[in-house]
Design an enzyme around this catalytic site. Structure first.
Site, short mmCIF file in Angstrom:
data_model
loop_
_atom_site.label_atom_id
_atom_site.label_comp_id
_atom_site.label_asym_id
_atom_site.label_seq_id
_atom_site.Cartn_x
_atom_site.Cartn_y
_atom_site.Cartn_z
N ARG A 15 2.74 -0.85 4.98
CA ARG A 15 1.59 -1.58 5.51
C ARG A 15 0.98 -2.46 4.42
O ARG A 15 1.15 -3.67 4.42
CB ARG A 15 0.55 -0.60 6.10
CG ARG A 15 -0.52 -1.24 6.96
CD ARG A 15 -1.60 -1.96 6.20
NE ARG A 15 -2.32 -1.10 5.25
CZ ARG A 15 -3.18 -1.57 4.36
NH1 ARG A 15 -3.43 -2.86 4.27
NH2 ARG A 15 -3.80 -0.77 3.51
N ASP A 16 0.31 -1.86 3.46
CA ASP A 16 -0.36 -2.65 2.43
C ASP A 16 0.67 -3.48 1.67
O ASP A 16 0.44 -4.64 1.32
CB ASP A 16 -1.11 -1.72 1.46
CG ASP A 16 -2.28 -2.41 0.77
OD1 ASP A 16 -2.29 -3.64 0.72
OD2 ASP A 16 -3.17 -1.70 0.27
N HIS A 207 -7.36 4.60 -3.98
CA HIS A 207 -6.40 3.56 -3.53
C HIS A 207 -6.52 2.42 -4.56
O HIS A 207 -7.44 1.61 -4.50
CB HIS A 207 -6.81 3.12 -2.12
CG HIS A 207 -6.05 1.97 -1.54
ND1 HIS A 207 -5.21 2.10 -0.45
CD2 HIS A 207 -6.02 0.65 -1.85
CE1 HIS A 207 -4.70 0.93 -0.13
NE2 HIS A 207 -5.18 0.02 -0.96
N HIS A 209 -5.09 -0.85 -6.54
CA HIS A 209 -4.18 -1.97 -6.77
C HIS A 209 -4.07 -2.11 -8.29
O HIS A 209 -5.00 -1.78 -9.03
CB HIS A 209 -4.70 -3.23 -6.09
CG HIS A 209 -4.48 -3.17 -4.60
ND1 HIS A 209 -3.44 -3.79 -3.97
CD2 HIS A 209 -5.17 -2.52 -3.63
CE1 HIS A 209 -3.49 -3.54 -2.67
NE2 HIS A 209 -4.53 -2.76 -2.43
N CYS A 240 -3.69 -7.91 -0.78
CA CYS A 240 -4.48 -8.10 0.44
C CYS A 240 -4.56 -9.60 0.72
O CYS A 240 -4.90 -10.39 -0.17
CB CYS A 240 -5.88 -7.52 0.28
SG CYS A 240 -6.92 -7.83 1.71
N ASN A 249 -0.30 -2.53 -4.76
CA ASN A 249 -0.80 -1.20 -5.12
C ASN A 249 -0.01 -0.70 -6.32
O ASN A 249 1.09 -1.17 -6.59
CB ASN A 249 -0.55 -0.21 -3.97
CG ASN A 249 -1.32 -0.57 -2.74
OD1 ASN A 249 -0.87 -1.40 -1.96
ND2 ASN A 249 -2.46 0.03 -2.55
P1 HMG Z 1 -12.21 -11.84 15.09
O1 HMG Z 1 -11.58 -13.18 15.17
O2 HMG Z 1 -13.63 -11.74 14.68
O3 HMG Z 1 -12.00 -10.96 16.42
O4 HMG Z 1 -11.34 -10.96 14.09
P2 HMG Z 1 -12.10 -11.23 17.93
O5 HMG Z 1 -12.41 -9.93 18.55
O6 HMG Z 1 -12.97 -12.42 18.21
O7 HMG Z 1 -10.58 -11.60 18.33
C1 HMG Z 1 -9.95 -12.81 17.97
C2 HMG Z 1 -8.52 -12.80 18.49
O8 HMG Z 1 -7.77 -11.75 17.87
C3 HMG Z 1 -8.41 -12.54 19.98
O9 HMG Z 1 -7.24 -13.22 20.43
C4 HMG Z 1 -8.16 -11.07 20.07
O10 HMG Z 1 -7.49 -10.66 21.22
C5 HMG Z 1 -7.28 -10.83 18.85
P3 HMG Z 1 -7.31 -14.60 21.22
O11 HMG Z 1 -8.19 -14.32 22.38
O12 HMG Z 1 -7.93 -15.60 20.24
O13 HMG Z 1 -5.88 -14.90 21.54
N1 HMG Z 1 -7.44 -9.47 18.32
C6 HMG Z 1 -6.42 -8.61 18.12
N2 HMG Z 1 -5.10 -8.71 18.34
C7 HMG Z 1 -4.36 -7.62 18.04
N3 HMG Z 1 -4.85 -6.48 17.53
C8 HMG Z 1 -6.17 -6.36 17.29
C9 HMG Z 1 -7.01 -7.45 17.60
N4 HMG Z 1 -8.32 -7.65 17.49
C10 HMG Z 1 -8.58 -8.88 17.94
N5 HMG Z 1 -6.66 -5.23 16.78
C11 HMG Z 1 -10.47 -8.85 13.36
C12 HMG Z 1 -11.71 -9.64 13.77
C13 HMG Z 1 -10.94 -7.55 12.74
C14 HMG Z 1 -9.60 -8.58 14.57
C15 HMG Z 1 -9.69 -9.71 12.33
O14 HMG Z 1 -10.58 -10.08 11.33
C16 HMG Z 1 -8.53 -8.99 11.73
O15 HMG Z 1 -7.54 -8.68 12.41
N6 HMG Z 1 -8.61 -8.70 10.44
C17 HMG Z 1 -7.56 -7.94 9.79
C18 HMG Z 1 -7.62 -8.17 8.35
C19 HMG Z 1 -6.55 -7.35 7.69
O16 HMG Z 1 -5.66 -6.78 8.30
N7 HMG Z 1 -6.66 -7.28 6.35
C20 HMG Z 1 -5.72 -6.54 5.58
C21 HMG Z 1 -5.86 -5.07 5.76
S1 HMG Z 1 -7.22 -4.37 4.88
C22 HMG Z 1 -6.62 -4.13 3.29
O17 HMG Z 1 -5.52 -4.52 2.98
C23 HMG Z 1 -7.48 -3.35 2.35
C24 HMG Z 1 -7.01 -1.91 2.13
O18 HMG Z 1 -5.67 -1.88 1.68
C25 HMG Z 1 -7.91 -1.23 1.09
C26 HMG Z 1 -8.04 -2.10 -0.17
O19 HMG Z 1 -7.06 -2.28 -0.90
O20 HMG Z 1 -9.14 -2.64 -0.32
C27 HMG Z 1 -7.09 -1.08 3.41
MG MG Z 2 -5.05 -2.12 -0.32
#
Ligand code: HMG
Ligand code: MG
Length: 302
Positions: A15-16, A207, A209, A240, A249
């Site tokens: 995933r990450d 966690h 990086h 990220c 990571n």
């Molecule tokens: P948004 O644009 O505010 O959400 O995004 P929305 O509810 O207005 O939806 C917009 C569109 O996305 C819509 O589609 C929804 O259906 C779709 P449209 O009508 O435009 O065709 N949608 C989805 N589709 C599939 N699955 C879903 C979903 N939700 C909405 N779950 C949202 C808000 C949170 C969805 C967006 O910002 C997002 O997906 N962000 C993800 C960011 C991400 O994945 N970042 C990386 C992971 S975190 C990380 O790596 C950190 C970590 O490792 C720890 C660290 O190291 O810090 C964990």
């Molecule tokens: Mg991470």
């Protein structure tokens, strides 16, 4: 405090590690990677992410990956779920654990999940309730616990505040994440100790990086204050998409090599992880970002 005898390593590479890759990786390769990691003995693998495919296109094949992996009984296959849409997909995919991911920094929360910290907690509440109803484990992740690419300093108090809110949502485990790898050992100990005032230390994880090369030192420092769960990524994959310049990571091979040397039990077969790391690196067409992994592979090649 001495070091723990045993630690849990959560493998987050699928995933990450892969979420930030530009070229689309086929579901076949992702499935093989997860299967190899299962075979290596991890008890928890972060296998996929049900986020918006517009935000993170690489994770668009998550349902297929979850459907095709060979699951070993007892292993927890986790997925990211930022909202109910993600949760429903996770439920359909029979995920064992869902991860709600917030941040200790307002600026990062906006960039990563498009809402404030307070709004994110409200979104997570629904997901948390649904997880409880469906008896699925719930994990919370806190990005930027040691520094933020947008706002800089992050205080231990802001981390503690999010830990408290995630505890109130019923998280089984909470990850203290160094998204951009800026933490150093004393700071890490201070944040971990403050977090442990809000949540049982046995359920907190680190966690890290490895952007600034501090991750192994930070893991060691965390163990000194009682943390016994760590996340790592095979071949040091990752970064990220919403933290520019953030690298992968800490590599799982490096962590396992250190744990083996310290006599800390992980239950994981380092050789098989090296193989998995070489497999995915060959597929990506570059060398693994793992000192131990590459050293072991080179030694084998003789
Ligand atoms: P948004 O644009 O505010 O959400 O995004 P929305 O509810 O207005 O939806 C917009 C569109 O996305 C819509 O589609 C929804 O259906 C779709 P449209 O009508 O435009 O065709 N949608 C989805 N589709 C599939 N699955 C879903 C979903 N939700 C909405 N779950 C949202 C808000 C949170 C969805 C967006 O910002 C997002 O997906 N962000 C993800 C960011 C991400 O994945 N970042 C990386 C992971 S975190 C990380 O790596 C950190 C970590 O490792 C720890 C660290 O190291 O810090 C964990
Ligand atoms: Mg991470």
């Amino acid at each position: 405090m001495g070091l723990p005898n045993k630690v849990k390593i959560v493998e987050v590479g699928p995933r990450d590690g892969l979420q930030n890759e530009k070229e689309t990786i086929s579901a076949d390769v992702k499935v093989e990677l997860v299967d190899r990691l299962t075979d290596a003995g991890f008890v928890n693998i972060e296998a996929a992410s049900f986020v918006s495919p517009k935000w993170v296109p690489q994770m668009a094949t998550s349902a297929e990956v979850m459907a095709r992996i060979r699951r070993k009984p007892g292993v927890i296959y986790s997925v990211l779920t930022p909202n109910m849409k993600g949760f429903e997909a996770a439920l359909a995919a029979k995920a064992d654990e869902v991860v709600i991911f917030g941040a200790a920094s307002e600026a990062f929360s906006q960039k990563n999940i498009n809402c404030s910290i307070a709004e994110s907690i409200e979104r997570f509440r629904e997901v948390a309730e649904a997880a409880k109803q469906n008896k699925i484990r719930l994990r919370g992740s806190i990005s930027c616990s040691f520094g933020c690419p947008y706002q800089g300093e992050v205080s231990p108090e802001s981390v503690a505040d999010v830990v408290r809110r995630l505890r109130e949502l019923g998280c089984d485990e909470i990850d203290i994440a160094d998204t951009i790898g800026v933490g150093t050992p004393k700071k890490v100990q201070a944040v971990m100790e403050r977090a442990a005032q809000e949540f049982p230390i046995a359920q907190l994880s680190g966690h890290f990086h490895d952007t600034y090369g501090q991750a192994l030192a930070n893991i060691y420092a965390s163990m000194e204050v009682g943390i016994a769960t760590f996340h790592s990524s095979v071949a040091g994959l990752g970064g990220c998409p919403y933290a520019k310049g953030a690298t992968g990571n800490v590599s799982t091979e490096d962590v396992l090599y250190m744990m083996n040397g310290l006599g800390v039990d992980t239950g994981i077969d380092l050789d098989k992880v090296v193989d998995a790391g070489q497999f995915i690196s060959q597929h990506l067409g570059r060398k693994a970002v793992s000192r131990a992994g590459n050293a072991i592979a080179a030694k084998r090649a003789g």
